[in-house]
Design a protein around this motif. Structure first.
Motif, PDB file in Angstrom:
ATOM      1  N   ASN A 140       7.499  14.778   0.965  1.00 51.46           N
ATOM      2  CA  ASN A 140       7.919  13.371   0.973  1.00 51.46           C
ATOM      3  C   ASN A 140       7.557  12.654   2.266  1.00 51.46           C
ATOM      4  N   ILE A 141       7.047  13.383   3.267  1.00 54.38           N
ATOM      5  CA  ILE A 141       6.569  12.716   4.492  1.00 54.38           C
ATOM      6  C   ILE A 141       5.042  12.787   4.488  1.00 54.38           C
ATOM      7  N   PRO A 142       4.372  11.737   4.041  1.00 56.43           N
ATOM      8  CA  PRO A 142       2.904  11.803   3.998  1.00 56.43           C
ATOM      9  C   PRO A 142       2.319  11.858   5.404  1.00 56.43           C
ATOM     10  N   VAL A 143       1.210  12.553   5.521  1.00 60.04           N
ATOM     11  CA  VAL A 143       0.506  12.688   6.781  1.00 60.04           C
ATOM     12  C   VAL A 143      -0.831  11.984   6.608  1.00 60.04           C
ATOM     13  N   ILE A 144      -1.073  10.922   7.387  1.00 57.79           N
ATOM     14  CA  ILE A 144      -2.248  10.084   7.169  1.00 57.79           C
ATOM     15  C   ILE A 144      -3.147  10.103   8.391  1.00 57.79           C
ATOM     16  N   ALA A 145      -4.450  10.200   8.116  1.00 56.55           N
ATOM     17  CA  ALA A 145      -5.386  10.268   9.232  1.00 56.55           C
ATOM     18  C   ALA A 145      -5.764   8.904   9.777  1.00 56.55           C
ATOM     19  N   SER A 146      -5.463   7.874   9.038  1.00 55.22           N
ATOM     20  CA  SER A 146      -5.889   6.526   9.432  1.00 55.22           C
ATOM     21  C   SER A 146      -5.325   6.114  10.794  1.00 55.22           C
ATOM     22  N   LYS A 147      -6.151   5.385  11.535  1.00 54.65           N
ATOM     23  CA  LYS A 147      -5.771   4.929  12.864  1.00 54.65           C
ATOM     24  C   LYS A 147      -4.817   3.736  12.806  1.00 54.65           C
ATOM     25  N   PHE A 148      -4.960   2.953  11.735  1.00 55.56           N
ATOM     26  CA  PHE A 148      -4.245   1.668  11.686  1.00 55.56           C
ATOM     27  C   PHE A 148      -2.943   1.777  10.931  1.00 55.56           C
ATOM     28  N   LEU A 149      -1.910   1.259  11.565  1.00 50.81           N
ATOM     29  CA  LEU A 149      -0.601   1.309  10.940  1.00 50.81           C
ATOM     30  C   LEU A 149      -0.576   0.365   9.751  1.00 50.81           C
ATOM     31  N   PRO A 150       0.254   0.652   8.769  1.00 48.96           N
ATOM     32  CA  PRO A 150       0.373  -0.252   7.628  1.00 48.96           C
ATOM     33  C   PRO A 150       0.909  -1.607   8.129  1.00 48.96           C
ATOM     34  N   VAL A 151       0.114  -2.676   7.944  1.00 46.21           N
ATOM     35  CA  VAL A 151       0.454  -3.972   8.528  1.00 46.21           C
ATOM     36  C   VAL A 151       1.620  -4.633   7.814  1.00 46.21           C
ATOM     37  N   ARG A 152       1.610  -4.503   6.497  1.00 47.30           N
ATOM     38  CA  ARG A 152       2.580  -5.299   5.763  1.00 47.30           C
ATOM     39  C   ARG A 152       3.943  -4.637   5.663  1.00 47.30           C
ATOM     40  N   MET A 177       0.840  -1.195   0.000  1.00 47.31           N
ATOM     41  CA  MET A 177       0.000   0.000   0.000  1.00 47.31           C
ATOM     42  C   MET A 177       0.880   1.252   0.000  1.00 47.31           C
ATOM     43  N   LYS A 178       0.493   2.176  -0.865  1.00 44.05           N
ATOM     44  CA  LYS A 178       1.337   3.377  -0.960  1.00 44.05           C
ATOM     45  C   LYS A 178       0.590   4.563  -0.359  1.00 44.05           C
ATOM     46  N   TYR A 179       1.276   5.270   0.493  1.00 34.85           N
ATOM     47  CA  TYR A 179       0.685   6.472   1.115  1.00 34.85           C
ATOM     48  C   TYR A 179       1.311   7.714   0.523  1.00 34.85           C
ATOM     49  N   SER A 180       0.461   8.696   0.232  1.00 34.64           N
ATOM     50  CA  SER A 180       1.034   9.964  -0.259  1.00 34.64           C
ATOM     51  C   SER A 180       0.064  11.110   0.018  1.00 34.64           C
ATOM     52  N   ASN A 181       0.579  12.287   0.039  1.00 30.73           N
ATOM     53  CA  ASN A 181      -0.255  13.501   0.159  1.00 30.73           C
ATOM     54  C   ASN A 181      -0.162  14.275  -1.138  1.00 30.73           C
ATOM     55  N   PRO A 182      -1.195  14.193  -1.976  1.00 28.82           N
ATOM     56  CA  PRO A 182      -1.125  14.969  -3.220  1.00 28.82           C
ATOM     57  C   PRO A 182      -1.164  16.468  -2.896  1.00 28.82           C
ATOM     58  N   GLU A 183      -0.617  17.225  -3.800  1.00 30.76           N
ATOM     59  CA  GLU A 183      -0.641  18.677  -3.580  1.00 30.76           C
ATOM     60  C   GLU A 183      -2.063  19.198  -3.809  1.00 30.76           C
ATOM     61  N   ILE A 184      -2.591  19.855  -2.792  1.00 24.71           N
ATOM     62  CA  ILE A 184      -3.972  20.352  -2.894  1.00 24.71           C
ATOM     63  C   ILE A 184      -3.948  21.781  -3.448  1.00 24.71           C
ATOM     64  N   PRO A 185      -4.797  22.067  -4.450  1.00 25.73           N
ATOM     65  CA  PRO A 185      -4.793  23.435  -4.980  1.00 25.73           C
ATOM     66  C   PRO A 185      -5.189  24.461  -3.908  1.00 25.73           C
ATOM     67  N   GLU A 186      -4.652  25.658  -4.022  1.00 23.64           N
ATOM     68  CA  GLU A 186      -4.953  26.718  -3.054  1.00 23.64           C
ATOM     69  C   GLU A 186      -6.396  27.199  -3.183  1.00 23.64           C
ATOM     70  N   GLY A 187      -6.919  27.765  -2.135  1.00 24.76           N
ATOM     71  CA  GLY A 187      -8.215  28.449  -2.209  1.00 24.76           C
ATOM     72  C   GLY A 187      -9.416  27.554  -2.037  1.00 24.76           C
ATOM     73  N   ILE A 188      -9.217  26.327  -1.507  1.00 20.04           N
ATOM     74  CA  ILE A 188     -10.361  25.457  -1.289  1.00 20.04           C
ATOM     75  C   ILE A 188     -11.036  25.820   0.041  1.00 20.04           C
ATOM     76  N   ASN A 189     -10.197  26.059   1.023  1.00 22.62           N
ATOM     77  CA  ASN A 189     -10.751  26.343   2.348  1.00 22.62           C
ATOM     78  C   ASN A 189     -10.895  27.833   2.633  1.00 22.62           C
ATOM     79  N   THR A 190     -10.529  28.658   1.672  1.00 20.15           N
ATOM     80  CA  THR A 190     -10.662  30.100   1.898  1.00 20.15           C
ATOM     81  C   THR A 190     -11.455  30.704   0.744  1.00 20.15           C
ATOM     82  N   SER A 191     -11.948  31.912   0.955  1.00 16.58           N
ATOM     83  CA  SER A 191     -12.735  32.564  -0.094  1.00 16.58           C
ATOM     84  C   SER A 191     -11.831  33.440  -0.942  1.00 16.58           C
ATOM     85  N   LYS A 192     -12.188  33.541  -2.201  1.00 16.02           N
ATOM     86  CA  LYS A 192     -11.367  34.342  -3.105  1.00 16.02           C
ATOM     87  C   LYS A 192     -11.718  35.821  -3.026  1.00 16.02           C
ATOM     88  N   GLN A 193     -12.895  36.115  -2.472  1.00 19.91           N
ATOM     89  CA  GLN A 193     -13.350  37.509  -2.420  1.00 19.91           C
ATOM     90  C   GLN A 193     -12.361  38.382  -1.648  1.00 19.91           C
TER      91      GLN A 193
END
Lengths: 285, 149
Positions: free
Chosen positions: B38-50, A1-17
């Motif tokens: 490069n350091i992902p931040v994950i909300a999941s409670k469960f650690l990656p098992v494998r 399983m691969k974990y990643s944080n994609p880059e989120i575009p600016e201005g989603i949580n704020t208003s542009k006005q």
């Protein structure tokens, strides 16, 4: 399983006005709503206050007026002038005007509940002739004739009540102040209208008494000198600015007097200067 | 009259400085977010098992940001008419992102490769006169995972 944080575009949580745009819209909207509400409330209270009987007004005034010495030559002179003005202003029979002379250096005169008019020594000292004194008196008496004191009070109470209700439900001190200031500035326009009304009635009275309105502008010239450079812009003031009042007198004078007729200024009575001091130097009456 | 001048000066100060601080802060946030991507931040409670076994450590980051006079005034007016309190949106957004960034910086110092079970807590500090919000605190915390060497 691969974990990643994609880059989120600016201005989603704020208003542009732009915040300034919001500021302009919000303040403009709120101020105009308050101004309209105050105007409406004021008009309503003004209309209704008219129906308060004069007797009740007199009762309200009892015990709340400044203590004054009720005799002396100045008092009788003012009484006499008041009677003449009341006669030309065609007062309703149930209303009486009582004039009081106040030995105090304040440059002012005022009319209050119950038909009471107060004239201060400070103002009388500065007036050059009887016409100017009559202008002051006629102006204050006109306030009473138009029931301005009770109307202002009714309006004041209605507006203050409404504004307090709105502002206590808010959370911010500064917003409170904006609400309050808008309210009072709007209320001032009423007060200026009343002053204009009183000025106009006073000029009519002077016209009837003396046949001209000469000397009436001396009052406002005195006030103008007194205020000097400190005179507030009209928008922030309870009274129209002196310049405008003088101009209105001149217009009135041109419209109503025949040019060939000379305006004879009535001088102050002999001894006026001595009458000013109710208490003499030794402190005896 | 004096009131009005003081008020306008305060508003202008609030707007000027607030705006300046906000633009600078956003610039810094965006740059650092790229850097720590490069350091992902994950909300999941469960650690990656494998995954291979890894060390776990608590990391946290917190920040306090103050409301400026202009924002507070806008929000106050908003109270009258309702709707989105846009003037506070950027404030809370900045605080959240800054807190996460500080947490990630701690994780990076530990040599972690990801942060799990991330949680955010928001609280308003200094409820001043009549509950006017003075500043906002955001705390971000999670479990940093470091690979066994």
């Amino acid at each position: 399983m691969k974990y990643s944080n994609p880059e989120i575009p600016e201005g989603i949580n704020t208003s542009k006005q732009h915040p300034l745009k919001e500021f302009v819209l919000l303040t403009g909207g709120v101020i105009s709503i308050i101004a309209i509400a105050v105007l409406l409330l004021g008009l309503l209270a003004d209309r209704l206050a008219h129906y308060i009987p004069f007797e009740i007004e007199t009762q309200m005034a009892e015990g709340r007026l400044p203590e004054v010495i009720e005799d002396g030559p100045m008092q009788s002179y003012l009484d006499d002038l008041t009677q003449r003005i009341v006669a030309v202003q065609a007062f309703p029979p149930d209303m009486q005007v009582t004039v009081h002379y106040l030995d105090n250096e304040t440059v002012n005169a005022f009319a209050t509940l119950g038909g009471n008019v107060f004239m201060f020594r400070g103002l009388l000292e500065k007036l050059p002739n009887e016409n100017a004194v009559a202008m002051v008196l006629a102006h204050e008496i006109a306030h009473i004739k138009h029931r301005h004191p009770v109307r202002s009070m009714g309006r004041g109470i209605a507006i203050a009540l409404a504004l307090t209700m709105v502002s206590t439900s808010l959370g911010d001190v500064m917003v409170d102040r904006i609400v309050g200031n808008t309210g009072s500035l709007t209320a001032l326009t009423f007060s200026r209208d009343q002053e204009r009304e009183a000025d106009a009635t006073a000029l009519d009275s002077l016209m009837n008494l003396y046949g001209h309105v000469g000397g009436a502008d001396d009052l406002f010239k005195t006030l103008k000198n007194e205020a000097g450079m400190l005179e507030m812009p009209e928008f922030f003031s309870t009274h129209p600015i002196s310049e405008n009042r003088i101009n209105r007198i001149h217009v009135f004078s041109e419209e109503s007097t025949t040019p060939d007729k000379e305006a004879v200024i009535t001088p102050l009575p002999v001894g006026f200067a001595q009458w000013l001091n109710v208490v003499d130097d030794e402190g005896v009456y | 009259m004096v009131d009005l001048i003081v008020f306008i000066t305060l508003l202008a100060l609030g707007y000027g400085f607030g705006r300046y601080a906000e633009t600078r802060h956003y610039k810094s946030i965006i740059a650092r977010e790229k850097e720590l991507q490069n350091i992902p931040v994950i909300a999941s409670k469960f650690l990656p098992v494998r995954d291979k076994p890894s060390d776990a450590a608590l990391v946290s980051g917190s920040v306090v940001i103050s409301v400026d006079y202009f924002k507070r005034f806008l929000a106050g007016l908003r109270n009258l008419v309702g709707g989105r309190v846009t003037s506070y949106e950027t404030l809370v957004d900045r605080a959240r992102r800054e807190a996460i960034l500080r947490m990630k910086e701690e994780a990076k110092a530990l040599g972690a490769h990801m942060v799990f079970n991330v949680k955010l807590e928001t609280s308003s500090i200094h409820k001043g006169r009549r509950n006017a919000v003075g500043s906002v605190e955001v705390l971000a915390y999670g479990t940093a995972l470091t690979k066994h060497r």
